[in-house]
Design a protein around this motif. Structure first.
Motif, PDB file in Angstrom:
ATOM      1  N   VAL A  86     -24.985 -49.301  -9.703  1.00 37.37           N
ATOM      2  CA  VAL A  86     -24.910 -50.419  -8.638  1.00 37.37           C
ATOM      3  C   VAL A  86     -26.206 -51.278  -8.902  1.00 37.37           C
ATOM      4  CG1 VAL A  86     -24.493 -51.042  -6.187  1.00 37.37           C
ATOM      5  CG2 VAL A  86     -23.887 -48.894  -7.180  1.00 37.37           C
ATOM      6  N   LYS A  87     -25.916 -52.377  -9.563  1.00 41.19           N
ATOM      7  CA  LYS A  87     -27.052 -53.454 -10.159  1.00 41.19           C
ATOM      8  C   LYS A  87     -27.711 -54.095  -8.836  1.00 41.19           C
ATOM      9  CE  LYS A  87     -26.758 -51.804 -14.243  1.00 41.19           C
ATOM     10  NZ  LYS A  87     -27.859 -50.729 -14.703  1.00 41.19           N
ATOM     11  N   GLU A  88     -26.808 -54.526  -8.079  1.00 37.71           N
ATOM     12  CA  GLU A  88     -27.178 -55.580  -7.212  1.00 37.71           C
ATOM     13  C   GLU A  88     -27.771 -54.752  -5.796  1.00 37.71           C
ATOM     14  OE1 GLU A  88     -24.558 -58.987  -5.899  1.00 37.71           O
ATOM     15  OE2 GLU A  88     -23.462 -58.499  -7.759  1.00 37.71           O
ATOM     16  N   VAL A  89     -28.941 -55.304  -5.567  1.00 35.85           N
ATOM     17  CA  VAL A  89     -29.727 -54.515  -4.372  1.00 35.85           C
ATOM     18  C   VAL A  89     -28.900 -54.601  -3.079  1.00 35.85           C
ATOM     19  CG1 VAL A  89     -31.622 -54.883  -3.032  1.00 35.85           C
ATOM     20  CG2 VAL A  89     -32.128 -54.924  -5.487  1.00 35.85           C
ATOM     21  N   SER A  90     -28.201 -55.995  -2.872  1.00 36.88           N
ATOM     22  CA  SER A  90     -27.603 -56.106  -1.559  1.00 36.88           C
ATOM     23  C   SER A  90     -26.358 -55.180  -1.655  1.00 36.88           C
ATOM     24  CB  SER A  90     -26.899 -57.616  -1.520  1.00 36.88           C
ATOM     25  OG  SER A  90     -26.342 -57.925  -2.646  1.00 36.88           O
ATOM     26  N   ILE A  91     -25.635 -54.695  -2.484  1.00 33.42           N
ATOM     27  CA  ILE A  91     -24.458 -53.802  -2.476  1.00 33.42           C
ATOM     28  C   ILE A  91     -25.094 -52.665  -2.343  1.00 33.42           C
ATOM     29  CG2 ILE A  91     -22.763 -53.197  -3.870  1.00 33.42           C
ATOM     30  CD1 ILE A  91     -22.273 -55.754  -5.149  1.00 33.42           C
ATOM     31  N   ARG A  92     -26.231 -52.000  -3.087  1.00 33.20           N
ATOM     32  CA  ARG A  92     -26.560 -50.634  -2.727  1.00 33.20           C
ATOM     33  C   ARG A  92     -27.154 -50.516  -1.257  1.00 33.20           C
ATOM     34  NH1 ARG A  92     -29.916 -51.683  -7.388  1.00 33.20           N
ATOM     35  NH2 ARG A  92     -31.738 -51.644  -6.261  1.00 33.20           N
TER      36      ARG A  92
ATOM     37  N   TYR B 121     -15.010 -51.322 -11.175  1.00 32.35           N
ATOM     38  CA  TYR B 121     -16.409 -51.088 -10.764  1.00 32.35           C
ATOM     39  C   TYR B 121     -16.411 -50.365  -9.252  1.00 32.35           C
ATOM     40  CZ  TYR B 121     -16.501 -55.139  -7.601  1.00 32.35           C
ATOM     41  OH  TYR B 121     -16.488 -55.916  -6.406  1.00 32.35           O
TER      42      TYR B 121
ATOM     43  N   SER C 175     -28.983 -47.009  -8.397  1.00 31.09           N
ATOM     44  CA  SER C 175     -29.439 -48.110  -9.257  1.00 31.09           C
ATOM     45  C   SER C 175     -29.022 -48.369 -10.652  1.00 31.09           C
ATOM     46  CB  SER C 175     -30.754 -48.441  -9.113  1.00 31.09           C
ATOM     47  OG  SER C 175     -31.767 -47.506  -9.807  1.00 31.09           O
TER      48      SER C 175
ATOM     49  N   ASP D 153     -22.334 -64.268   4.631  1.00 32.19           N
ATOM     50  CA  ASP D 153     -22.956 -65.153   3.841  1.00 32.19           C
ATOM     51  C   ASP D 153     -22.992 -66.610   4.531  1.00 32.19           C
ATOM     52  OD1 ASP D 153     -23.068 -63.253   1.863  1.00 32.19           O
ATOM     53  OD2 ASP D 153     -21.477 -64.274   0.660  1.00 32.19           O
TER      54      ASP D 153
END
Length: 307
Positions: A202-208, A168, A199, A293
């Motif tokens: 890269v599905k996760e908003v935080s990673i984008r 990924y 998008s 986190d």
């Protein structure tokens, strides 16, 4: 090319920032700043860094970021660490990241060599080296190669073995390289356009949002400040760890995210072989980005280790 900031000549209490002014670095989309052409240059690169002042009688704390990151990832944490420990704290942009120069060589050997050039220049030897993910591998290699440079070692959610989520990451790089943004659009619109194009992969908003910290604009043109070409070409090397025979016998702390799968129990024998003084501590309610986190428990773990 960046120049060394002479941190040892700056009055106490001053933040030293070696970053260049963006306005004098012309780029075009998907271009990269290079330290040279052709084969990799074995000389260290002049890394961009921030140095927060503190007690010069104590070993400084040096933070190394992960893949796609930069020294700004530790901005708040660095300030908190100065207040908590009274020590000098250095945050560094790795080669091919942030404001540091680009090079076709993205190996851990090269990144270790960069630090071997920088840390003595700043009078920060020996230091407490704290590295996250890719930065953790650089920190481990530097400690193994030059134990005289590293007084203590903290490794954040990575081990001296291969890293599994390589597919990924390669897809992320390809998606970033495929982004197209028209010239002279507002930066806010450029981020929205890039976010939309990323998008699908890269599905996760935080990673984008994390990847988008690398989008920069100069003279109306947009670029990724991270050297995607070098990272794509050497991703296999980044996801592994150079084979080492010697061990690092000084105190070492591995801080793992309780929700992360990056470090497995099967990695522990290699950790113990290379770092016989290693402690392994798991931070609850934290994934791979442990310091983001659960910063409180991460800080508690590190300051207890230093004490």
């Amino acid at each position: 090319m960046l120049r060394w900031a002479r941190a040892w000549r700056v009055p106490r209490g001053i933040l030293v920032d070696s970053s260049p002014k963006r306005s004098v670095v012309p780029v075009t989309f998907s271009s990269s700043r290079s330290s040279g052409q052709g084969n990799a240059d074995p000389r260290p690169l002049p890394l961009s860094y921030n140095l927060l002042d503190g007690d010069a009688t104590l070993p400084a704390i040096v933070f190394l970021h992960g893949l796609f990151g930069s020294k700004t990832n530790f901005k708040s944490l660095a300030k908190a660490m100065v207040q908590r420990t009274g020590r000098r704290v250095l945050t560094v942009d790795a080669r091919n990241h942030g404001d540091s120069p680009h090079s076709p060589d993205a190996s851990y050997e090269a990144m270790s060599l960069d630090l071997q050039g920088l840390l003595p220049q700043l009078g920060l030897v020996p230091c407490v080296l704290i590295g996250h993910s890719m930065g953790g591998k650089t920190a481990m290699l530097l400690a193994l190669q030059r134990p005289d440079v590293v007084e203590r070692l903290v490794v954040m959610d990575i081990s001296p073995t291969g890293t599994t989520p390589g597919l990924y990451i390669g897809n992320f790089i390809a998606a970033m390289k495929a982004v197209e943004i028209p010239e002279k659009v507002p930066y806010s619109q450029a981020r929205k356009l890039a976010d939309k194009q990323l998008s699908s992969v890269v599905k996760e908003v935080s990673i984008r949002q994390f990847l988008l910290t690398n989008l920069v604009e100069v003279d109306g043109r947009f670029s990724w400040r991270v050297n995607l070409d070098a990272l794509a070409q050497q991703l296999d090397r980044i996801l592994t760890f150079p084979q080492q025979l010697e061990s690092y016998s000084r105190p070492t702390l591995f801080v793992l995210g309780g929700n992360s799968t990056y470090v497995q129990p099967s990695h522990y024998p290699e950790i113990r072989r290379l770092f016989p003084q290693a402690q392994i501590q798991t931070v609850p309610n934290a994934g791979h980005w442990v310091h983001n986190d659960n910063p409180k428990d991460f800080m508690d773990a590190v300051t207890s280790f230093l004490a």
